[in-house]
Enzyme design. Structure first.
Site, short mmCIF file in Angstrom:
data_model
loop_
_atom_site.label_atom_id
_atom_site.label_comp_id
_atom_site.label_asym_id
_atom_site.label_seq_id
_atom_site.Cartn_x
_atom_site.Cartn_y
_atom_site.Cartn_z
N TRP B 322 -2.99 -2.84 -2.94
CA TRP B 322 -3.93 -1.85 -2.87
C TRP B 322 -3.39 -0.34 -2.73
O TRP B 322 -4.06 0.48 -3.30
CB TRP B 322 -4.79 -1.97 -1.26
N HIS B 323 -2.09 -0.14 -2.03
CA HIS B 323 -1.35 0.99 -1.94
C HIS B 323 -1.07 1.53 -3.50
O HIS B 323 -1.01 2.94 -3.62
CB HIS B 323 -0.24 1.08 -1.26
N GLY B 324 -0.65 0.57 -4.14
CA GLY B 324 -0.29 1.29 -5.56
C GLY B 324 -0.21 0.21 -6.58
O GLY B 324 0.33 -0.84 -6.33
N PHE B 472 -3.23 7.11 -3.41
CA PHE B 472 -3.92 5.66 -3.28
C PHE B 472 -5.45 5.83 -3.57
O PHE B 472 -5.93 4.87 -3.32
CB PHE B 472 -3.48 5.05 -2.07
#
Lengths: 339, 472
Positions: B322-324, B472
């Site tokens: 999800w972060h990257g 993000f």
């Protein structure tokens, strides 16, 4: 609501107190940290200079073959041995920088005469919107005419022109495409971009009819840098106006030094048209500032022949010893009228 | 628009004033216009992507409610909505990553494939798509009535204080409040103001000042000694915390000025005694989102250890991604998941000793907090690294360049800012700055405001550090 207004009043009072504390204990350190060029202005006062020269890299750049590698300012100061003189030289700077630095010379300093470099290219949007402008604007924030805390607030909250390189490139392209060039005769190109594009398309030809790529690239550079016309709304004009006003307030003799440009090379590459614009811009500056009281404009535009320009593939105001000396002599002559 | 920009300093008071001056029925319109302006300040065209997801999820909500009795049809609308929202996220965030890895794999197999995907990630995409999805899930589950007012639904997704980096709100909290009439109350203004100045202090004075040194270290780790690297890693822990916590606190404060209560996103995470506790205290709105919409549906903890471990790994790997869209985020997530499992396994075999003496408890808790912080710091270095080569260079320098010579030229004031932040964090344990201030006398409160405002103006970094979580 009343309670809120009361608290806002208290907050305002605290901000005044903060401004005092910041100005007294923190501001000087911040100036040296974030606007270190202010030291140059303080040195002028510290050295009790009576004459100040302000300029950019043109002042100190030398050719390796030069026997005397000193600055233009040194050649001027040579002719006033009895005076204490100093220079404020900062690479890539322009009139706005000079204005704020000159403002930071303390009121009680013995300055009598100020020589300010007038670089023709700095009036063009290639320079006004150069990628160096964002760091320059950042450095100027603390030097501006606001209470110290307000300046620090603007620096913290990025309240200055911090356009990105891409945005600046867009602005440059806009001006190159939209600023109309007006000639008193019929000229086939109406904008900087049109002229540049078509010169590149046609190319500069050798005697045998082949394209000379090196000369073509240089011609394009000349067009990009000099094909513009100075108008009253040019930001640099406003800066020079501010310098004139500052000099009037401080009682300084003001000398504007219009730097030499390589008109000879421009003539060789592009004929009369570009040189016409360069001369027209020079005339604008001479007419605007030359008739003001205590202001002298030294016209060095065509004072340096092609062979005394150091950079051969780009347009700069970097001169060999002979070029610097010649400019220095012309400026010194103008200064002599005040002494 | 950035929270720490002059534009926001002008924008927020205008919005707050208009909010209270306008009659209730016009307020949402004004907030929607303000939110659009806020978002379009970055790149105006991105709002079209946002509009696309809003239209899909808004329509899906109404259709699911309309066909509440027809489970098959309801489920179809639900799947269409979730898939399209995820597809938007996938295209803009993950397609480039998938493509790069596919190309690398093909080249390793000597196949001539050379496709490129060059899409710019719209700011805050992961946040508002997750917020949008939570609405659809809640309507599907029957916990939330479908919103009929398209404008209010759009505002729920776009509410400017939390639009670009959260907290990720649930419809049960934010959507409900958007219908409520908010009266002007001094307390909201006071608390909002407190939260904003505290958030700005953490972001501008702490995070941005240490950030300059972190950038130096990570740009060329090989140049620095082990001591420098340790300081850089330690600084990054506080940079990312200060940056994100600061942003979330300003978001909370901005919403509070208008009487909106949005969720707390942080609760002194570096005082956690375990990785599990860390995730209860760090980026709470994301952790609870994954807990409610992924972990619980997978079975949560009411399953056998093996299945539970699997659930945990799924959640943490998803959280990492999800972060990257990069391997380091995946590894970072997996590392947290693994450690969480190991901690639980150890606890299963060595139960906590009860009835410890006060001193013994302090020592043991202190040790646990230090251990958790060190592990989290170690993992942040994976999160921060720009590539595998960068991670490798960092750890080589850490273990090879023995020495305590400090080459960073850290200004002594940095330690003061950091010290102040750590002390405040300890004081705010299980509390929040605005509530904590409530319990202090007026003189102390105003002294704190004075110091914070002065430091925000006089001591903040002048470098331009965008909020880390913007990416993000």
């Amino acid at each position: 609501m009343k309670k809120l207004l009361y608290k806002f009043a208290l907050l305002a009072a605290l901000l005044v107190l903060m401004n005092w504390i910041y100005g007294k204990f923190f501001f000087k350190n911040d100036l040296l940290k974030h606007s270190d060029e202010v030291q140059l202005a303080w040195n002028i006062a510290h050295d009790s200079c009576a004459m100040v020269y302000t300029g950019e890299s043109s002042n100190h750049t030398f050719a390796w073959a030069d026997k005397d590698r000193r600055k233009i300012s040194d050649f001027i100061f040579d002719q006033f041995p009895e005076m204490r003189c100093g220079d404020i030289t900062k690479d890539a700077s322009h009139a706005e920088v000079y204005y704020y630095l000159l403002k930071h010379i303390p009121d009680d300093s013995p300055v009598e005469t100020v020589i300010v470099t007038m670089n023709l290219r700095s009036f063009g949007y290639n320079w006004i919107e150069s990628n160096l402008e964002t760091p320059i604007q950042k450095q100027l924030v603390l030097l501006k005419d606001n209470p110290p805390l307000v300046n620090r607030f603007k620096l913290a909250f990025k309240a200055y022109d911090m356009s990105t390189n891409a945005e600046r490139a867009e602005h440059r392209v806009y001006h190159r495409n939209h600023d109309t060039l007006v000639f008193p005769y019929n000229f086939e190109y109406h904008t900087n971009y049109e002229w540049d594009y078509n010169t590149n398309r046609k190319g500069i030809m050798n005697a045998d009819g082949t394209r000379n790529q090196e000369k073509t690239l240089l011609a394009i550079t000349f067009i990009q840098q000099y094909a513009f016309q100075i108008h009253d709304d040019n930001p640099r004009v406003k800066d020079f106006d501010n310098i004139v006003e500052l000099a009037r307030q401080r009682g300084w003799n003001l000398i504007f030094n219009i730097l030499a440009e390589n008109t000879e090379q421009a003539q060789n590459l592009l004929g009369n048209d570009l040189v016409f614009l360069m001369r027209q811009n020079r005339d604008y500056l001479v007419n605007r500032y030359g008739n003001l009281e205590n202001v002298t404009v030294v016209d060095n535009l065509e004072a340096v022949p092609d062979q005394y320009f150091i950079d051969r593939t780009f347009t700069t105001e970097h001169y060999t010893e002979a070029g610097r000396r010649s400019i220095g002599d012309n400026v010194a002559e103008a200064v002599k009228k005040y002494y | 628009m950035l929270f720490n920009s002059i534009e926001y300093v002008i924008f927020l008071p205008i919005v707050v004033m208009l909010f209270y001056l306008l009659p209730q029925r016009y307020r949402w319109m004004m907030l929607l216009v303000a939110s659009c302006t806020f978002y379009m300040w970055f790149v105006p065209a991105y709002i079209l992507i946002l509009l696309g997801t809003i239209i899909i999820d808004y329509s899906a909500g109404i259709l699911m409610e309309k066909h509440a009795d027809n489970h098959k049809l309801k489920k179809r609308y639900f799947v269409i909505s979730i898939v399209s929202t995820c597809l938007v996220l996938f295209i803009f965030k993950y397609l480039g990553f998938v493509n790069d890895n596919f190309v690398a794999l093909c080249q390793a197999l000597s196949l001539n494939v050379n496709t490129t995907v060059d899409l710019i990630l719209p700011i805050g995409l992961s946040f508002h798509t997750f917020q949008s999805m939570s609405y659809v899930i809640e309507v599907y589950r029957g916990n939330q009535k479908a919103e009929r007012n398209f404008g209010i639904y759009s505002l729920y997704v776009m509410f400017f204080p939390q639009l670009v980096t959260g907290p990720i709100e649930r419809p049960g909290n934010l959507l409900r409040q958007l219908h409520e009439e908010k009266k002007f109350e001094y307390d909201n203004i006071s608390k909002g103001f407190r939260l904003i100045i505290f958030g700005l202090f953490i972001k501008m004075v702490v995070a941005d000042n240490v950030g300059a040194y972190v950038d130096m270290i990570y740009a060329d780790p090989g140049k620095y000694s082990s001591w420098d690297i340790l300081i850089g890693m330690f600084f990054y822990s506080f940079q990312i915390y200060g940056d994100f916590f600061g942003y979330s606190t300003i978001a909370l404060g901005s919403a509070k000025l208008m009487g909106f209560c949005i969720s707390d996103n942080f609760n002194t995470p570096y005082l956690s005694k375990s990785i599990a506790e860390f995730w209860h205290r760090w980026h709470i709105s994301l952790s609870t989102w994954f807990r409610d919409y992924v972990y619980f549906p997978l079975g949560g903890s009411r399953v056998k250890f093996g299945r539970w471990a699997y659930n945990i790994m799924v959640v943490f790997i998803l959280s990492g991604i999800w972060h990257g869209a990069a391997w380091n985020f995946l590894i970072w997530g997996a590392a947290h998941g693994l450690l969480h499992i190991v901690e639980k396994a150890i606890l299963n075999h060595i139960p906590e000793k009860e009835n410890r003496g006060r001193l013994e408890k302090i020592i043991v808790d202190g040790f646990k907090i230090a251990k958790t912080f060190l592990l989290v710091t170690l993992f942040w270095s994976i999160f921060r690294a720009t590539s595998f080569a960068n991670i490798s260079e960092l750890f080589q320098a850490l273990f090879n360049n023995f020495g305590v010579t400090e080459h960073l030229g850290i200004e002594s004031s940095i330690w003061v800012y950091l010290g102040l932040f750590i002390v405040m964090d300890i004081l705010l344990f299980n509390s929040r700055f605005d509530r904590w201030c409530d319990k202090r006398p007026a003189v102390v409160r105003w002294a704190i405001y004075f110091v914070l405002i002065f430091m925000i103006i006089a001591c903040s970094s002048v470098n331009n550090f965008p909020f880390i979580y913007f990416q993000f």
